[in-house]
Design a protein around this motif. Structure first.
Motif, PDB file in Angstrom:
ATOM      1  N   ASP A 123      -3.046   3.656   2.411  1.00  0.00           N
ATOM      2  CA  ASP A 123      -3.041   5.113   2.548  1.00  0.00           C
ATOM      3  C   ASP A 123      -3.224   5.835   1.218  1.00  0.00           C
ATOM      4  OD1 ASP A 123      -2.615   5.025   5.345  1.00  0.00           O
ATOM      5  OD2 ASP A 123      -0.463   4.708   5.028  1.00  0.00           O
ATOM      6  N   VAL A 124      -3.027   5.112   0.106  1.00  0.00           N
ATOM      7  CA  VAL A 124      -3.203   5.741  -1.208  1.00  0.00           C
ATOM      8  C   VAL A 124      -4.167   4.916  -2.075  1.00  0.00           C
ATOM      9  CG1 VAL A 124      -1.028   7.010  -1.312  1.00  0.00           C
ATOM     10  CG2 VAL A 124      -1.067   4.589  -1.949  1.00  0.00           C
ATOM     11  N   ALA A 125      -4.989   4.094  -1.429  1.00  0.00           N
ATOM     12  CA  ALA A 125      -5.937   3.258  -2.172  1.00  0.00           C
ATOM     13  C   ALA A 125      -6.875   4.125  -3.002  1.00  0.00           C
ATOM     14  CB  ALA A 125      -6.738   2.389  -1.209  1.00  0.00           C
ATOM     15  N   GLY A 126      -7.070   3.756  -4.235  1.00  0.00           N
ATOM     16  CA  GLY A 126      -7.995   4.466  -5.113  1.00  0.00           C
ATOM     17  C   GLY A 126      -7.443   5.692  -5.788  1.00  0.00           C
ATOM     18  N   ARG A 127      -6.274   6.154  -5.359  1.00  0.00           N
ATOM     19  CA  ARG A 127      -5.701   7.341  -6.000  1.00  0.00           C
ATOM     20  C   ARG A 127      -5.134   6.982  -7.375  1.00  0.00           C
ATOM     21  NH1 ARG A 127      -4.330  12.124  -3.346  1.00  0.00           N
ATOM     22  NH2 ARG A 127      -5.250  12.270  -1.268  1.00  0.00           N
ATOM     23  N   PRO A 128      -5.231   7.897  -8.331  1.00  0.00           N
ATOM     24  CA  PRO A 128      -4.698   7.590  -9.664  1.00  0.00           C
ATOM     25  C   PRO A 128      -3.205   7.296  -9.614  1.00  0.00           C
ATOM     26  CG  PRO A 128      -5.586   9.838  -9.556  1.00  0.00           C
ATOM     27  CD  PRO A 128      -5.822   9.214  -8.240  1.00  0.00           C
ATOM     28  N   VAL A 129      -2.789   6.335 -10.417  1.00  0.00           N
ATOM     29  CA  VAL A 129      -1.388   5.934 -10.499  1.00  0.00           C
ATOM     30  C   VAL A 129      -0.839   6.379 -11.845  1.00  0.00           C
ATOM     31  CG1 VAL A 129       0.190   3.972 -10.619  1.00  0.00           C
ATOM     32  CG2 VAL A 129      -1.699   3.953  -8.970  1.00  0.00           C
ATOM     33  N   PHE A 130       0.307   7.034 -11.821  1.00  0.00           N
ATOM     34  CA  PHE A 130       0.932   7.506 -13.053  1.00  0.00           C
ATOM     35  C   PHE A 130       2.197   6.702 -13.300  1.00  0.00           C
ATOM     36  CE2 PHE A 130      -1.450  11.083 -11.286  1.00  0.00           C
ATOM     37  CZ  PHE A 130      -2.252  11.404 -12.366  1.00  0.00           C
ATOM     38  N   GLY A 131       2.321   6.162 -14.509  1.00  0.00           N
ATOM     39  CA  GLY A 131       3.487   5.359 -14.842  1.00  0.00           C
ATOM     40  C   GLY A 131       3.640   5.222 -16.344  1.00  0.00           C
ATOM     41  N   PHE A 132       4.732   4.586 -16.740  1.00  0.00           N
ATOM     42  CA  PHE A 132       4.950   4.345 -18.156  1.00  0.00           C
ATOM     43  C   PHE A 132       4.057   3.205 -18.624  1.00  0.00           C
ATOM     44  CE2 PHE A 132       9.096   6.345 -17.040  1.00  0.00           C
ATOM     45  CZ  PHE A 132       8.982   7.434 -17.891  1.00  0.00           C
ATOM     46  N   ARG A 133       4.038   2.983 -19.927  1.00  0.00           N
ATOM     47  CA  ARG A 133       3.189   1.951 -20.505  1.00  0.00           C
ATOM     48  C   ARG A 133       3.608   0.557 -20.023  1.00  0.00           C
ATOM     49  NH1 ARG A 133       6.356   4.315 -24.334  1.00  0.00           N
ATOM     50  NH2 ARG A 133       7.862   3.012 -25.455  1.00  0.00           N
ATOM     51  N   ALA A 134       2.724  -0.399 -20.248  1.00  0.00           N
ATOM     52  CA  ALA A 134       2.990  -1.773 -19.810  1.00  0.00           C
ATOM     53  C   ALA A 134       4.342  -2.226 -20.335  1.00  0.00           C
ATOM     54  CB  ALA A 134       1.886  -2.689 -20.326  1.00  0.00           C
ATOM     55  N   GLY A 135       5.078  -2.943 -19.505  1.00  0.00           N
ATOM     56  CA  GLY A 135       6.439  -3.346 -19.842  1.00  0.00           C
ATOM     57  C   GLY A 135       7.465  -2.615 -19.001  1.00  0.00           C
ATOM     58  N   SER A 182       6.428  14.810 -17.086  1.00  0.00           N
ATOM     59  CA  SER A 182       4.960  14.794 -17.083  1.00  0.00           C
ATOM     60  C   SER A 182       4.432  14.022 -15.883  1.00  0.00           C
ATOM     61  CB  SER A 182       4.448  14.158 -18.379  1.00  0.00           C
ATOM     62  OG  SER A 182       4.835  14.913 -19.497  1.00  0.00           O
ATOM     63  N   MET A 183       5.123  12.947 -15.534  1.00  0.00           N
ATOM     64  CA  MET A 183       4.704  12.140 -14.392  1.00  0.00           C
ATOM     65  C   MET A 183       4.727  12.975 -13.112  1.00  0.00           C
ATOM     66  SD  MET A 183       6.337   8.501 -13.121  1.00  0.00           S
ATOM     67  CE  MET A 183       6.374   7.887 -14.805  1.00  0.00           C
ATOM     68  N   LEU A 184       5.798  13.742 -12.924  1.00  0.00           N
ATOM     69  CA  LEU A 184       5.902  14.586 -11.735  1.00  0.00           C
ATOM     70  C   LEU A 184       4.796  15.635 -11.722  1.00  0.00           C
ATOM     71  CD1 LEU A 184       7.565  15.387  -9.205  1.00  0.00           C
ATOM     72  CD2 LEU A 184       8.833  16.961 -10.680  1.00  0.00           C
ATOM     73  N   ALA A 185       4.547  16.256 -12.861  1.00  0.00           N
ATOM     74  CA  ALA A 185       3.502  17.288 -12.937  1.00  0.00           C
ATOM     75  C   ALA A 185       2.142  16.714 -12.578  1.00  0.00           C
ATOM     76  CB  ALA A 185       3.474  17.895 -14.336  1.00  0.00           C
ATOM     77  N   CYS A 186       1.864  15.484 -13.011  1.00  0.00           N
ATOM     78  CA  CYS A 186       0.579  14.853 -12.706  1.00  0.00           C
ATOM     79  C   CYS A 186       0.462  14.512 -11.229  1.00  0.00           C
ATOM     80  CB  CYS A 186       0.400  13.597 -13.551  1.00  0.00           C
ATOM     81  SG  CYS A 186       0.153  13.912 -15.308  1.00  0.00           S
ATOM     82  N   VAL A 187       1.542  14.056 -10.625  1.00  0.00           N
ATOM     83  CA  VAL A 187       1.507  13.717  -9.204  1.00  0.00           C
ATOM     84  C   VAL A 187       1.282  14.966  -8.365  1.00  0.00           C
ATOM     85  CG1 VAL A 187       2.905  12.858  -7.271  1.00  0.00           C
ATOM     86  CG2 VAL A 187       2.899  11.624  -9.450  1.00  0.00           C
ATOM     87  N   ILE A 188       1.851  16.078  -8.771  1.00  0.00           N
ATOM     88  CA  ILE A 188       1.669  17.336  -8.030  1.00  0.00           C
ATOM     89  C   ILE A 188       0.190  17.679  -7.909  1.00  0.00           C
ATOM     90  CG2 ILE A 188       2.021  19.841  -8.172  1.00  0.00           C
ATOM     91  CD1 ILE A 188       4.814  19.241  -9.343  1.00  0.00           C
ATOM     92  N   THR A 189      -0.567  17.375  -8.945  1.00  0.00           N
ATOM     93  CA  THR A 189      -1.992  17.705  -8.938  1.00  0.00           C
ATOM     94  C   THR A 189      -2.842  16.645  -8.239  1.00  0.00           C
ATOM     95  OG1 THR A 189      -2.379  16.649 -11.093  1.00  0.00           O
ATOM     96  CG2 THR A 189      -1.737  18.972 -11.094  1.00  0.00           C
ATOM     97  N   GLY A 190      -2.224  15.549  -7.812  1.00  0.00           N
ATOM     98  CA  GLY A 190      -2.948  14.504  -7.096  1.00  0.00           C
ATOM     99  C   GLY A 190      -2.739  13.155  -7.739  1.00  0.00           C
ATOM    100  N   GLY A 191      -2.138  12.248  -7.003  1.00  0.00           N
ATOM    101  CA  GLY A 191      -1.883  10.934  -7.564  1.00  0.00           C
ATOM    102  C   GLY A 191      -0.651  10.311  -6.947  1.00  0.00           C
TER     103      GLY A 191
END
Length: 294
Positions: A179-191, A220-229
């Motif tokens: 249901d969310v395939a291809g949508r941008p994923v927002f997260g912290f750096r590797a680790g 910032s993560m929440l703000a990015c998800v609001i715009t799509g992701g």
């Protein structure tokens, strides 16, 4: 080598700059530069690669920094031991970002109040980087995603987090990664362990995620998800963020949505400061249980 030299070396190594290290130590940069050169001459090796305004550790420098952290920790432990085991000196605690923001403030305040001789420092970062800090001796203890991933570490579970998948309001129900395939994923750096949970959620369904955008804060993560992701974060963290009503929460399978945070430390390194941290938490738990029974 003298401890004073190692303190200068440690400050420069951690700051990556003579100017910043000088500010931290209340010295002038030229003095630090001279002392570093003298230390390198004594050891017969280069500790830094000098590039313009930045200093980068050589392989020998990395090895010495690990030993420096361990020597300072042993010195603090020795000081505490001869003072009757009273907590004192520096205690460096690592913590995941959400843990530091949600679970630590009250405990930190109580610890400072009860043990004023301890210089308690909190370093936040992704779980994987904190584990590396423990193994390298840069951290005395750390609150990380558990259980212990290395035989050199030990610890105990502290609390469980419920993770929730969040998306923008325009999206319908999310029942699977498809249901969310291809949508941008927002997260912290590797680790970051929570990012790993999300990666595993996609992989288990054989669905590719969208491009991963690395973010440095939950706001910032929440703000990015609001715009799509898409993002995965602890529900306790989401509940604390302004703007949380502008995203949808979706439940995913429990094996991807339950994370246990452990307090970990190196085996054999349970000094007075760490013991006092453990005892304080136990006393607070006992107090809460007593109140609940009233």
């Amino acid at each position: 080598m003298e401890f004073a030299e190692l303190r200068i070396f440690q400050a420069v190594a951690e700051e990556g700059s003579l100017v910043k290290a000088a500010e931290r130590l209340n010295r002038v940069p030229s003095n630090l530069s001279t002392r570093l050169r003298q230390l390198e001459d004594k050891l017969g090796v280069e500790l830094f690669l000098r590039e313009r305004q930045r200093l980068h550790l050589t392989a020998a420098g990395h090895r010495l920094l690990d030993y420096a952290h361990r020597l300072f920790a042993l010195a603090d432990e020795a000081r505490s031991a001869v003072q009757g085991g009273e907590p004192a000196g520096t205690f460096v605690l690592g913590s995941m970002f959400s843990t530091a923001a949600i679970h630590l403030p009250g405990l930190l305040a109580r610890y400072h109040q009860r043990y004023p001789k301890v210089n308690l420092q909190v370093h936040s970062g992704p779980s994987g980087e904190l584990v590396e800090g423990l193994l390298a001796g840069r951290l005395d203890a750390a609150l990380v995603d558990g259980p212990a991933p290395d035989a050199a570490l030990e610890g105990q579970p502290w609390f469980e987090e419920r993770l929730v998948l969040i998306t923008g309001l325009e999206l319908g129900p999310v029942r699977s990664p498809a249901d969310v395939a291809g949508r941008p994923v927002f997260g912290f750096r590797a680790g970051c362990s929570y990012r790993r949970y999300l990666d595993t959620w996609y992989a288990a369904a054989g669905v590719p995620s969208g491009p991963v955008m690395e973010i440095e804060s939950y706001h910032s993560m929440l703000a990015c998800v609001i715009t799509g992701g898409v993002a995965l974060m602890p529900e306790s963290m989401l509940d604390s963020l302004p703007g949380r009503e502008r995203v949808q929460r979706h439940e995913i399978q429990a094996r991807f949505a339950r994370a246990t945070t452990w307090l970990m430390w190196r085996k054999g390194r349970e000094g007075a400061n760490l013991r006092s941290w453990l005892e304080l938490r136990e006393s607070l738990q006992t107090d809460r249980e007593a109140v609940a029974l009233v």
